[in-house]
Design an enzyme around this catalytic site. Sequence first.
Site, mmCIF file in Angstrom:
data_model
loop_
_atom_site.group_PDB
_atom_site.id
_atom_site.type_symbol
_atom_site.label_atom_id
_atom_site.label_comp_id
_atom_site.label_asym_id
_atom_site.label_seq_id
_atom_site.Cartn_x
_atom_site.Cartn_y
_atom_site.Cartn_z
ATOM 1 N N GLY A 74 38.903 35.241 44.599
ATOM 2 C CA GLY A 74 37.427 35.483 44.554
ATOM 3 C C GLY A 74 36.908 35.388 46.097
ATOM 4 O O GLY A 74 35.941 35.993 46.384
ATOM 5 N N THR A 75 37.672 34.725 46.724
ATOM 6 C CA THR A 75 37.028 34.375 47.988
ATOM 7 C C THR A 75 37.104 35.642 49.010
ATOM 8 O O THR A 75 36.262 36.257 49.713
ATOM 9 C CB THR A 75 38.102 33.381 48.923
ATOM 10 O OG1 THR A 75 37.944 32.137 48.233
ATOM 11 C CG2 THR A 75 37.704 33.155 50.540
ATOM 12 N N ASN A 153 29.720 26.300 40.650
ATOM 13 C CA ASN A 153 30.918 25.721 40.184
ATOM 14 C C ASN A 153 30.922 24.332 40.173
ATOM 15 O O ASN A 153 31.632 23.765 39.438
ATOM 16 C CB ASN A 153 32.134 25.942 41.477
ATOM 17 C CG ASN A 153 31.595 25.981 42.796
ATOM 18 O OD1 ASN A 153 30.465 26.479 43.130
ATOM 19 N ND2 ASN A 153 32.106 25.144 43.411
ATOM 20 N N GLN A 181 32.432 31.997 38.616
ATOM 21 C CA GLN A 181 32.272 30.819 37.614
ATOM 22 C C GLN A 181 31.443 31.119 36.303
ATOM 23 O O GLN A 181 31.417 30.517 35.438
ATOM 24 C CB GLN A 181 31.778 29.590 38.118
ATOM 25 C CG GLN A 181 32.509 28.854 39.243
ATOM 26 C CD GLN A 181 33.736 28.227 38.506
ATOM 27 O OE1 GLN A 181 33.998 28.259 37.471
ATOM 28 N NE2 GLN A 181 34.602 27.767 39.418
ATOM 29 N N SER A 201 37.442 36.168 39.912
ATOM 30 C CA SER A 201 38.636 35.812 40.230
ATOM 31 C C SER A 201 39.475 35.228 38.872
ATOM 32 O O SER A 201 38.900 34.757 37.977
ATOM 33 C CB SER A 201 38.539 34.340 40.783
ATOM 34 O OG SER A 201 39.690 33.550 41.212
ATOM 35 N N HIS A 203 42.107 33.269 38.504
ATOM 36 C CA HIS A 203 42.584 32.205 38.093
ATOM 37 C C HIS A 203 41.654 31.067 37.458
ATOM 38 O O HIS A 203 42.021 30.177 36.636
ATOM 39 C CB HIS A 203 43.289 31.486 39.228
ATOM 40 C CG HIS A 203 42.618 30.828 40.259
ATOM 41 N ND1 HIS A 203 42.262 29.415 40.271
ATOM 42 C CD2 HIS A 203 41.704 31.420 41.167
ATOM 43 C CE1 HIS A 203 41.556 29.220 41.374
ATOM 44 N NE2 HIS A 203 41.175 30.346 41.837
ATOM 45 N N THR A 239 50.367 46.283 49.324
ATOM 46 C CA THR A 239 51.177 46.722 48.102
ATOM 47 C C THR A 239 50.722 46.069 46.841
ATOM 48 O O THR A 239 50.329 44.809 46.814
ATOM 49 C CB THR A 239 52.782 46.476 48.240
ATOM 50 O OG1 THR A 239 53.078 47.319 49.519
ATOM 51 C CG2 THR A 239 53.423 46.771 47.023
ATOM 52 N N CYS A 327 37.674 22.423 46.658
ATOM 53 C CA CYS A 327 37.866 22.530 48.280
ATOM 54 C C CYS A 327 37.236 21.225 49.263
ATOM 55 O O CYS A 327 37.486 21.132 50.167
ATOM 56 C CB CYS A 327 37.162 23.787 48.645
ATOM 57 S SG CYS A 327 37.615 25.260 47.761
#
Length: 389
Positions: A74-75, A153, A181, A201, A203, A239, A327
């Site tokens: 996502g970043t 978030n 989110q 994202s 995950h 790749t 974070c």
Amino acid sequence: MSQPKIYYFDNNATTRVAPEVLEAMLPFFTEHWGNPSSAYRFGHQLTKSIEGAREKVAALINADPREIVFTSCGTESNNSAIHSALVTHPAKRHIVTTAVEHSANIKFCAHLKKQGFEVTLLPVESDGSLDIHLLEKSIRPDTAIVSTMWANNETGVLFQIEEIAAICRSKEVLFHTDAVQAAGKVKIDVKDIGMDFLSLSAHKLHAPKGIGALYVRKGVRYLPYVIGGGQEHGRRGGTENVASMAGFGRAAEMALANLSDEQTRVRKLRDRMETELLKRIPHSVRTGDREARVPNTSNVSFDGVEAGDVLKALDQLGICASSGSACTTGSLEPSHVLTAMGISAARARGSVRFSLGLYNQEPDVDYVVEHVPQVIAKLRGSRDHAPKK
Ligand code: PLP
């Protein structure tokens, strides 16, 4: 090594990889491990798997598969959208964003500011909402992009994305939304809303870490951020992470199918947990708007305690929760999101985020509701500044 039972209430930080997702990924480690850019079929045939995954991710947000660029997270998606807006409009050096964005946006904008770009950080109201009239007024002729998150978030608060998109369209300025989110928690229809960029994202959706996507609306000029080979139809070098793309595709399919579970069962669990915690723990308050938020998130502030101490005590009981975004965990600074909402530093430091998901069940909520009040009472008892009852 056997793991003690955990009660996982940190689904906004990351989610468990679903068995179905793992199953979709495994063949790409064992049998189909070639390079999709190869000339021979053993490698080249993997492009079909990539395109299949792209279709599934596109379906989650009602996009055309050609509008999906796979990224590493996502970043990277957030950075890429803002970067592209700036390099395709070199005369425009102003960015509008908000004070409550994830660091994936805020820190990138701070970095751009050091390079001479101008950044407007819009404030939020005490319930975490955004004054969209203020947003409208902040757009200037030299604004390259407006970038706001969809769901916060830390609090789960939802911004009025449809209205923001309409304002940006009328002002002819690019609009990016960080939907990391929001995906899997609220319905996303990019065609209906008409934003230019949208970040995802994997995950957060029961797929592995290290894979994300950026939606780029058809017709929007896009220049890559990660430059290298011609992968992703020339829009992102590197790749391809085929296994993770396949996992993301499967996760997107599941997220779409589970959307109503999230909005009914998960919401009910979250609401019961929150109501019980607020009832059983004196001097506790919910932070953020009660209604306009994703169904899985609850941010509760307990007066007279430090979230770090609460989290440590919960950890001893197997409860995984968080103080704001992962974070910032470990830092003594109160969360920038809660601070922007005008919440005092002391109260912000006592805020804990519980975020539920697909695998939470009633007994997990019972466990939290039973143990969290005891933890808070014990910590308050051991502190001089416990609130007077
Ligand atoms: N945006 C939001 C709102 C998030 O919550 C997160 C992660 O917590 C990100 C962006 C960054 O996503 P990733 O971890 O995939 O880089």
